[in-house]
Design an enzyme around this catalytic site. Structure first.
Site, PDB file in Angstrom:
ATOM      1  N   GLY A 101       0.671  -1.305  -0.015  1.00 43.42           N
ATOM      2  CA  GLY A 101      -0.058   0.139  -0.165  1.00 43.42           C
ATOM      3  C   GLY A 101       0.756   1.247  -0.099  1.00 43.42           C
ATOM      4  O   GLY A 101       2.038   1.040  -0.086  1.00 43.42           O
ATOM      5  N   ASP A 135       9.019   5.452   8.130  1.00 44.09           N
ATOM      6  CA  ASP A 135       8.603   6.794   8.707  1.00 44.09           C
ATOM      7  C   ASP A 135       7.651   7.450   7.834  1.00 44.09           C
ATOM      8  O   ASP A 135       7.407   8.721   8.179  1.00 44.09           O
ATOM      9  CB  ASP A 135      10.050   7.344   9.017  1.00 44.09           C
ATOM     10  CG  ASP A 135      10.757   7.568   7.854  1.00 44.09           C
ATOM     11  OD1 ASP A 135      10.445   7.190   6.711  1.00 44.09           O
ATOM     12  OD2 ASP A 135      12.154   7.831   7.983  1.00 44.09           O
ATOM     13  N   GLY A 136       7.280   6.785   6.548  1.00 48.13           N
ATOM     14  CA  GLY A 136       6.541   7.530   5.747  1.00 48.13           C
ATOM     15  C   GLY A 136       7.356   8.946   4.981  1.00 48.13           C
ATOM     16  O   GLY A 136       6.643   9.719   4.260  1.00 48.13           O
ATOM     17  N   ARG A 186       3.899  14.140  -7.145  1.00 53.90           N
ATOM     18  CA  ARG A 186       3.894  13.668  -8.547  1.00 53.90           C
ATOM     19  C   ARG A 186       2.570  13.447  -9.117  1.00 53.90           C
ATOM     20  O   ARG A 186       1.348  13.562  -8.469  1.00 53.90           O
ATOM     21  CB  ARG A 186       4.519  12.440  -8.587  1.00 53.90           C
ATOM     22  CG  ARG A 186       4.107  11.476  -7.548  1.00 53.90           C
ATOM     23  CD  ARG A 186       5.031   9.977  -7.547  1.00 53.90           C
ATOM     24  NE  ARG A 186       4.356   8.891  -6.850  1.00 53.90           N
ATOM     25  CZ  ARG A 186       5.007   7.812  -6.523  1.00 53.90           C
ATOM     26  NH1 ARG A 186       5.965   7.236  -7.006  1.00 53.90           N
ATOM     27  NH2 ARG A 186       4.276   7.098  -5.719  1.00 53.90           N
ATOM     28  N   ASP A 267       4.388  -4.074  -7.402  1.00 48.51           N
ATOM     29  CA  ASP A 267       3.626  -3.199  -7.043  1.00 48.51           C
ATOM     30  C   ASP A 267       4.380  -1.936  -7.690  1.00 48.51           C
ATOM     31  O   ASP A 267       4.028  -0.898  -7.251  1.00 48.51           O
ATOM     32  CB  ASP A 267       3.768  -2.984  -5.282  1.00 48.51           C
ATOM     33  CG  ASP A 267       5.235  -3.341  -4.876  1.00 48.51           C
ATOM     34  OD1 ASP A 267       6.086  -4.254  -5.207  1.00 48.51           O
ATOM     35  OD2 ASP A 267       5.812  -2.457  -4.260  1.00 48.51           O
ATOM     36  N   ASN A 268       5.496  -1.980  -8.198  1.00 50.64           N
ATOM     37  CA  ASN A 268       6.014  -0.848  -9.088  1.00 50.64           C
ATOM     38  C   ASN A 268       5.807  -0.915 -10.659  1.00 50.64           C
ATOM     39  O   ASN A 268       6.473  -0.377 -11.362  1.00 50.64           O
ATOM     40  CB  ASN A 268       7.431  -0.938  -8.609  1.00 50.64           C
ATOM     41  CG  ASN A 268       7.719  -0.508  -7.198  1.00 50.64           C
ATOM     42  OD1 ASN A 268       7.243   0.015  -6.455  1.00 50.64           O
ATOM     43  ND2 ASN A 268       9.126  -0.996  -6.884  1.00 50.64           N
TER      44      ASN A 268
HETATM   45  P1  AMP Z   1       9.285   0.714  -2.701  1.00 50.38           P
HETATM   46  O1  AMP Z   1      10.517  -0.145  -2.479  1.00 50.38           O
HETATM   47  O2  AMP Z   1       9.651   2.014  -2.663  1.00 50.38           O
HETATM   48  O3  AMP Z   1       8.455   0.329  -4.070  1.00 50.38           O
HETATM   49  O4  AMP Z   1       8.311   0.318  -1.450  1.00 50.38           O
HETATM   50  C1  AMP Z   1       7.697  -0.634  -1.149  1.00 50.38           C
HETATM   51  C2  AMP Z   1       6.456  -0.562  -0.205  1.00 50.38           C
HETATM   52  O5  AMP Z   1       7.272   0.214   1.102  1.00 50.38           O
HETATM   53  C3  AMP Z   1       5.556   0.429  -0.609  1.00 50.38           C
HETATM   54  O6  AMP Z   1       4.457   0.092   0.240  1.00 50.38           O
HETATM   55  C4  AMP Z   1       6.058   1.762   0.060  1.00 50.38           C
HETATM   56  O7  AMP Z   1       4.999   2.633   0.419  1.00 50.38           O
HETATM   57  C5  AMP Z   1       6.671   1.269   1.437  1.00 50.38           C
HETATM   58  N1  AMP Z   1       7.615   2.191   1.842  1.00 50.38           N
HETATM   59  C6  AMP Z   1       8.999   2.531   1.089  1.00 50.38           C
HETATM   60  N2  AMP Z   1       9.520   3.485   2.015  1.00 50.38           N
HETATM   61  C7  AMP Z   1       8.876   3.795   2.927  1.00 50.38           C
HETATM   62  C8  AMP Z   1       8.879   4.703   4.163  1.00 50.38           C
HETATM   63  N3  AMP Z   1      10.116   5.356   4.361  1.00 50.38           N
HETATM   64  N4  AMP Z   1       7.746   4.895   5.073  1.00 50.38           N
HETATM   65  C9  AMP Z   1       6.711   4.221   4.732  1.00 50.38           C
HETATM   66  N5  AMP Z   1       6.615   3.216   3.712  1.00 50.38           N
HETATM   67  C10 AMP Z   1       7.598   2.948   3.013  1.00 50.38           C
HETATM   68 MG    MG Z   2       7.065   1.203  -4.672  1.00 51.69          MG
END
Ligand code: AMP
Ligand code: MG
Length: 515
Positions: A101, A135-136, A186, A267-268
């Site tokens: 998510g 940490d969002g 974005r 998911d990407n």
């Molecule tokens: P990503 O590898 O960037 O595609 O992220 C995979 C998942 O991790 C997605 O659900 C992102 O929203 C979540 N995510 C990545 N970095 C963070 C972060 N710093 N805080 C919260 N969620 C994260």
């Molecule tokens: Mg992602």
């Protein structure tokens, strides 16, 4: 107009929205998302404002005033927006990862634009129910990379989410070291991912799966209705077909510019075939089919040369997710087969175009012969890790300016031959190529090549220089790079250094998933 994030219900009745919002996704109901507020950050500053994109979208200049800085920082809300985070799942590095998510991307809504309705997201605007311990936040470093690469891809004519602006905050964010926060705004017609469909399918929630698919078809991929004619009226088979075709086109374009995404988890993967979620991506310097740009990808699952197959694997996951809707196993497999013929065709066309040998209507035998030329030159480049971008650009320039056959004594080709140690092998290839091309057409062919083979790509070291400057509070290099990358086929006199071979230290840069 703006309001504080916590006071959305107490808006002034006079407050007029700056954007014209619609809420088609919101109307689907809260099983698809959680409404929430962004988390404010301290002392936001503009790091970049994308005026060309704002103008393209027909959005007012007011959007980039100081009041809106607070909105793009997540410290205030634009009137009419309805912030939320969507739920999705996915396969990461080949394994089912369950629920993921929007863990740090906060969706503001859909706004009318001159380019059709656009969804707007703040990436790095705080925690959500999907943050899973994160940490969002997003760090300035990775946010600059996302901002610049989105616009670089668009400049190259490759489908992508866009970056509207970038806000920096001194708020500390812990990664391997302490860094500072940033928020990229974005924009895309839709941020739907393969993972959104996998989520509801894995839960056996066919109702929600159908609602989401119908939403995607009616608002984002209406061509599925026509395409269904090919699939006995099955609009969900048509949906898979349209997505596989868009994905095939995207992958061909990535391969043709030497772009490695780095984290092609399901998911990407965008349902619309957009490049999405810029993390440890790289435009290759020296050509190496096995190149791994993501320092955390120890197995090389997402190596450059594997990307097209991974896309197929991901499409297979999407097909499995859509299976309850398509409800016809053989048809599903048949749709997927489409990728296996479409991708090579798109790649063949893209690579022939790099050689100036375009013409989608070319007979099959000609395509095959041309593909041999492509393969041979790629092997030659791989053997010596020849700089990918420079090679194609120098070849284009040589073709424009040459009227004579290549040879060791004809210096007109030396900008190309100088890039390679094995000159006899390259000359032999050049002789075959120029014979095939026909010298009479050189100058017009070369002009086409110069619009196909970019002079400027976002090499890691260029992004790194902009990042290091920004970390000292100077954001100017972001604009300089944006200006070059938004028109990467133009010469931009005076900026030769940005098109040159990377410095030695570029090799040492390690880009991981950490962002
Ligand atoms: P990503 O590898 O960037 O595609 O992220 C995979 C998942 O991790 C997605 O659900 C992102 O929203 C979540 N995510 C990545 N970095 C963070 C972060 N710093 N805080 C919260 N969620 C994260
Ligand atoms: Mg992602």
């Amino acid at each position: 107009m703006l309001s504080a994030p916590s006071e959305t219900s107490a808006r002034s009745p006079q407050a007029l929205p700056v954007l014209d919002w619609t809420h088609r996704l919101t109307q689907l109901g809260t099983r698809f998302f959680t409404p929430l507020q962004p988390t404010p950050v301290a002392a936001p500053r503009w790091a970049a404002r994308n005026d060309p994109l704002r103008t393209e979208l027909g959005w007012p200049a007011e959007l980039f005033d100081d009041d809106h800085l607070q909105a793009f920082a997540g410290n205030a809300l634009m009137v009419g927006s309805q912030p939320l985070a969507t739920v999705y799942s996915g396969h990461q590095f080949g394994q089912w990862a369950g629920q993921l998510g929007d863990g740090r991307a906060i969706w503001l809504g859909e706004a009318a634009s001159a380019q059709g309705t656009q969804e707007i997201q703040l990436k790095g605007a705080g925690r959500t129910p999907y943050s899973r311990g994160g940490d969002g936040r997003a760090v300035l470093r990775s946010s600059i990379r996302e901002y610049l690469c989105s616009e670089a891809m668009h400049g190259l004519g490759i489908a992508t989410t866009r970056a509207l602006c970038l806000v920096a905050s001194p708020e500390p964010v812990r990664r391997e070291t302490m860094e500072s926060a940033a928020i990229v705004t974005r924009v895309a017609p839709s941020f739907l991912r393969f993972g959104h469909f996998e989520h509801f399918s894995a839960q056996g929630d066919t109702d929600s799966l159908r609602i989401l698919a119908d939403h995607a078809i009616s608002h984002h991929l209406p061509e599925c209705n026509e395409r269904a004619v090919l699939w006995q009226g099955n609009v969900y088979a048509a949906l898979l077909d349209v997505v596989q075709e868009r994905t095939a086109r995207l992958l061909a374009q990535w391969q043709a510019v030497g772009f490695c995404h780095g984290v092609m988890n399901t998911d990407n993967m965008s349902l619309l075939g957009l490049t999405i979620d810029y993390g440890p991506f790289q435009f290759m310097d020296g050509f190496d089919p096995g190149h791994i740009c993501n320092h955390s990808d120890h197995q090389g699952r997402y190596a450059y040369g594997r990307q097209p197959n991974v896309a197929y694997w991901n499409l297979y996951c999407l097909a499995q997710a859509l299976a309850p809707l398509i409800d016809d196993h053989d048809m599903t497999l048949q749709v997927l087969e489409g990728y296996k013929s479409q991708f090579p065709r798109f790649l063949g066309d893209a690579m022939r175009a790099k050689l100036g040998l375009s013409g989608a209507l070319a007979p099959e035998s000609e395509r095959e012969n041309d593909w041999t030329l492509v393969e041979d030159v790629m092997q030659l480049m791989a053997a010596e890790k020849v700089d990918f971008t420079l090679f194609w650009r120098q070849l284009s320039l040589a073709v424009v300016h040459q009227s004579q056959a290549p040879s060791l004594t004809n210096t007109g080709w030396s900008a190309v031959t100088d890039l390679v140690l094995d000159r006899p092998r390259l000359l032999e290839w050049l002789a075959r190529y120029t014979t095939r091309a026909g010298q009479a057409h050189f100058s017009s062919m070369g002009e086409v090549m110069l619009r196909t083979n970019p002079k400027f790509v976002l090499r890691n070291h260029l992004a790194e220089i902009a990042i290091r400057k920004a970390q000292t509070g100077d954001f100017s290099e972001i604009d300089t790079l944006h200006n070059l990358l938004k028109s990467p086929f133009d010469e931009h006199p005076g900026f030769e250094a940005y098109a040159a071979l990377p410095p030695d230290w570029a090799d040492q840069l390690e880009i991981s998933c950490s962002s």
